[in-house]
Design a protein around this motif. Structure first.
Motif, PDB file in Angstrom:
ATOM      1  N   PHE A 182      -6.977  48.327  86.494  1.00  0.00           N
ATOM      2  CA  PHE A 182      -6.245  49.130  85.510  1.00  0.00           C
ATOM      3  C   PHE A 182      -4.739  49.157  85.802  1.00  0.00           C
ATOM      4  N   ASN A 183      -4.371  49.063  87.057  1.00  0.00           N
ATOM      5  CA  ASN A 183      -2.946  48.991  87.396  1.00  0.00           C
ATOM      6  C   ASN A 183      -2.329  47.639  87.041  1.00  0.00           C
ATOM      7  N   SER A 184      -3.161  46.646  86.786  1.00  0.00           N
ATOM      8  CA  SER A 184      -2.639  45.319  86.467  1.00  0.00           C
ATOM      9  C   SER A 184      -1.935  45.286  85.113  1.00  0.00           C
ATOM     10  N   PHE A 185      -2.196  46.277  84.272  1.00  0.00           N
ATOM     11  CA  PHE A 185      -1.515  46.305  82.971  1.00  0.00           C
ATOM     12  C   PHE A 185      -0.869  47.662  82.689  1.00  0.00           C
ATOM     13  N   GLY A 186      -0.542  48.399  83.750  1.00  0.00           N
ATOM     14  CA  GLY A 186       0.153  49.674  83.556  1.00  0.00           C
ATOM     15  C   GLY A 186      -0.150  50.662  84.659  1.00  0.00           C
ATOM     16  N   LYS A 187      -0.353  51.895  84.276  1.00  0.00           N
ATOM     17  CA  LYS A 187      -0.657  52.980  85.209  1.00  0.00           C
ATOM     18  C   LYS A 187      -2.038  53.537  84.900  1.00  0.00           C
ATOM     19  N   VAL A 188      -2.622  54.240  85.892  1.00  0.00           N
ATOM     20  CA  VAL A 188      -3.951  54.810  85.707  1.00  0.00           C
ATOM     21  C   VAL A 188      -4.033  56.175  86.367  1.00  0.00           C
ATOM     22  N   VAL A 189      -4.749  57.085  85.736  1.00  0.00           N
ATOM     23  CA  VAL A 189      -5.062  58.382  86.338  1.00  0.00           C
ATOM     24  C   VAL A 189      -6.562  58.606  86.214  1.00  0.00           C
ATOM     25  N   THR A 190      -7.136  59.251  87.220  1.00  0.00           N
ATOM     26  CA  THR A 190      -8.561  59.578  87.200  1.00  0.00           C
ATOM     27  C   THR A 190      -8.723  61.055  86.851  1.00  0.00           C
ATOM     28  N   VAL A 191      -9.582  61.333  85.880  1.00  0.00           N
ATOM     29  CA  VAL A 191      -9.778  62.701  85.409  1.00  0.00           C
ATOM     30  C   VAL A 191     -11.274  62.996  85.318  1.00  0.00           C
ATOM     31  N   PRO A 192     -11.663  64.266  85.331  1.00  0.00           N
ATOM     32  CA  PRO A 192     -13.062  64.614  85.058  1.00  0.00           C
ATOM     33  C   PRO A 192     -13.443  64.143  83.656  1.00  0.00           C
ATOM     34  N   GLU A 193     -14.710  63.792  83.479  1.00  0.00           N
ATOM     35  CA  GLU A 193     -15.111  63.214  82.195  1.00  0.00           C
ATOM     36  C   GLU A 193     -14.910  64.167  81.022  1.00  0.00           C
TER      37      GLU A 193
END
Length: 299
Positions: A182-193
């Motif tokens: 996911f970082n290969s095309f931007g930024k990522v954050v992990t959140v509760p579903e």
């Protein structure tokens, strides 16, 4: 005769031969080591993610499929990534299976790959409103699922993705690969579903609102004589720079706004006009509509 002799004598994929010998699960493990990511669907989002993934992974680590043979051949020629003829073939050649299709066709796609995926597979779902539990119910409780909501700026390496998954089901290495992907095309954050619908509102759908803002502000500039090409450049770069100010300074957006507004100046008068015409409320109402649509996808 050995397996190699059988393979040499038949013009068939090795998975077909092994399937006939009752060793299909082994063949899937063998092939999945060859292609890490399998994209099912090549619409705007799937294509953007594939292009971004090539920044961090080799073309040999990726396979894709989509219904149009012309589009398959065009994308393969452009990127050097090989394609599969079917959803099942794509899933059989990948460990990380990205479902980049519309929610309305999820049931069909999940049926296509039901007998292919194993406990070693990782299914990455991009559909709003379809939960991890929904997918496990279709594929099996032992199938590991990552729910993700990227956005189209992934195409230029500036995507924003929210993801959710049960980390206890994944090894550290797998979690690292998911983050890298996911970082290969931007930024990522992990959140509760339970916050994923909010992610759709904040970043999944909102690029459309930003484009509307750019278009409208540029129209205003054209009204006062700025050539349209220059107007788009002036406004788009301002949006880009303003976003970087928020991300890199850590300042509250309200404070950054205040820094531009001199007492009695031109900017505060423009801000007052936006407030008078419901600028903030319009965005909040758009978020409400988006959220309700997310929760109604399965209905």
């Amino acid at each position: 005769r050995g397996l190699g002799d059988v393979y040499k004598r038949q013009d068939k994929p090795i998975s077909d031969i092994i399937f006939g010998m009752g060793l299909f699960k082994i063949s899937k493990r063998m092939e999945k080591s060859m292609n890490t990511f399998g994209f099912i669907g090549m619409g705007n989002m799937g294509y953007a993610m594939l292009k971004g993934a090539l920044n961090s992974f080799s073309k040999e680590d990726i396979i894709f499929t989509c219904p149009s043979s012309d589009r398959r051949e065009k994308i393969s020629e452009e990127t050097g990534v090989r394609f599969a003829e079917s959803n099942a073939e794509c899933a059989n050649n990948a460990k990380y299976i990205i479902l980049a299709v519309k929610p309305q066709v999820y049931d069909v796609v999940l049926k296509n790959i039901h007998d292919i995926v194993t406990e070693e597979s990782i299914v990455i779902s991009l559909a709003p409103g379809i939960t991890i539990t929904d997918i496990k119910r279709k594929l099996g409780d032992n199938i590991r699922v990552v729910r993700a909501m990227p956005n189209t700026p992934a195409l230029v390496g500036e995507g924003m993705t929210g993801i959710s998954y049960n980390t206890a089901e994944f090894s550290f290495e797998e979690r690292d690969i998911i983050e890298k992907f996911f970082n290969s095309f931007g930024k990522v954050v992990t959140v509760p579903e339970n916050l994923m619908s909010g992610v759709v509102c904040a970043s999944g759908s909102s690029p459309a609102y930003v484009y509307m803002f750019i278009e409208a502000l540029a129209d205003g500039a054209v009204k006062y004589g700025i050539p349209r090409k220059d107007a788009y450049k002036l406004v788009a770069q301002t949006v880009l720079g303003s976003a970087k100010m928020v991300l890199e300074t850590g300042e509250h957006p309200g404070k950054l706004k205040d820094n531009v507004c001199s007492p009695g100046g031109t900017t505060i008068k423009g801000v007052a006009a936006l407030e008078e015409n419901g600028f903030r409320n319009a965005l909040i109402k758009a978020t409400d509509a988006c959220f309700e649509a997310c929760n109604g996808v399965k209905k």
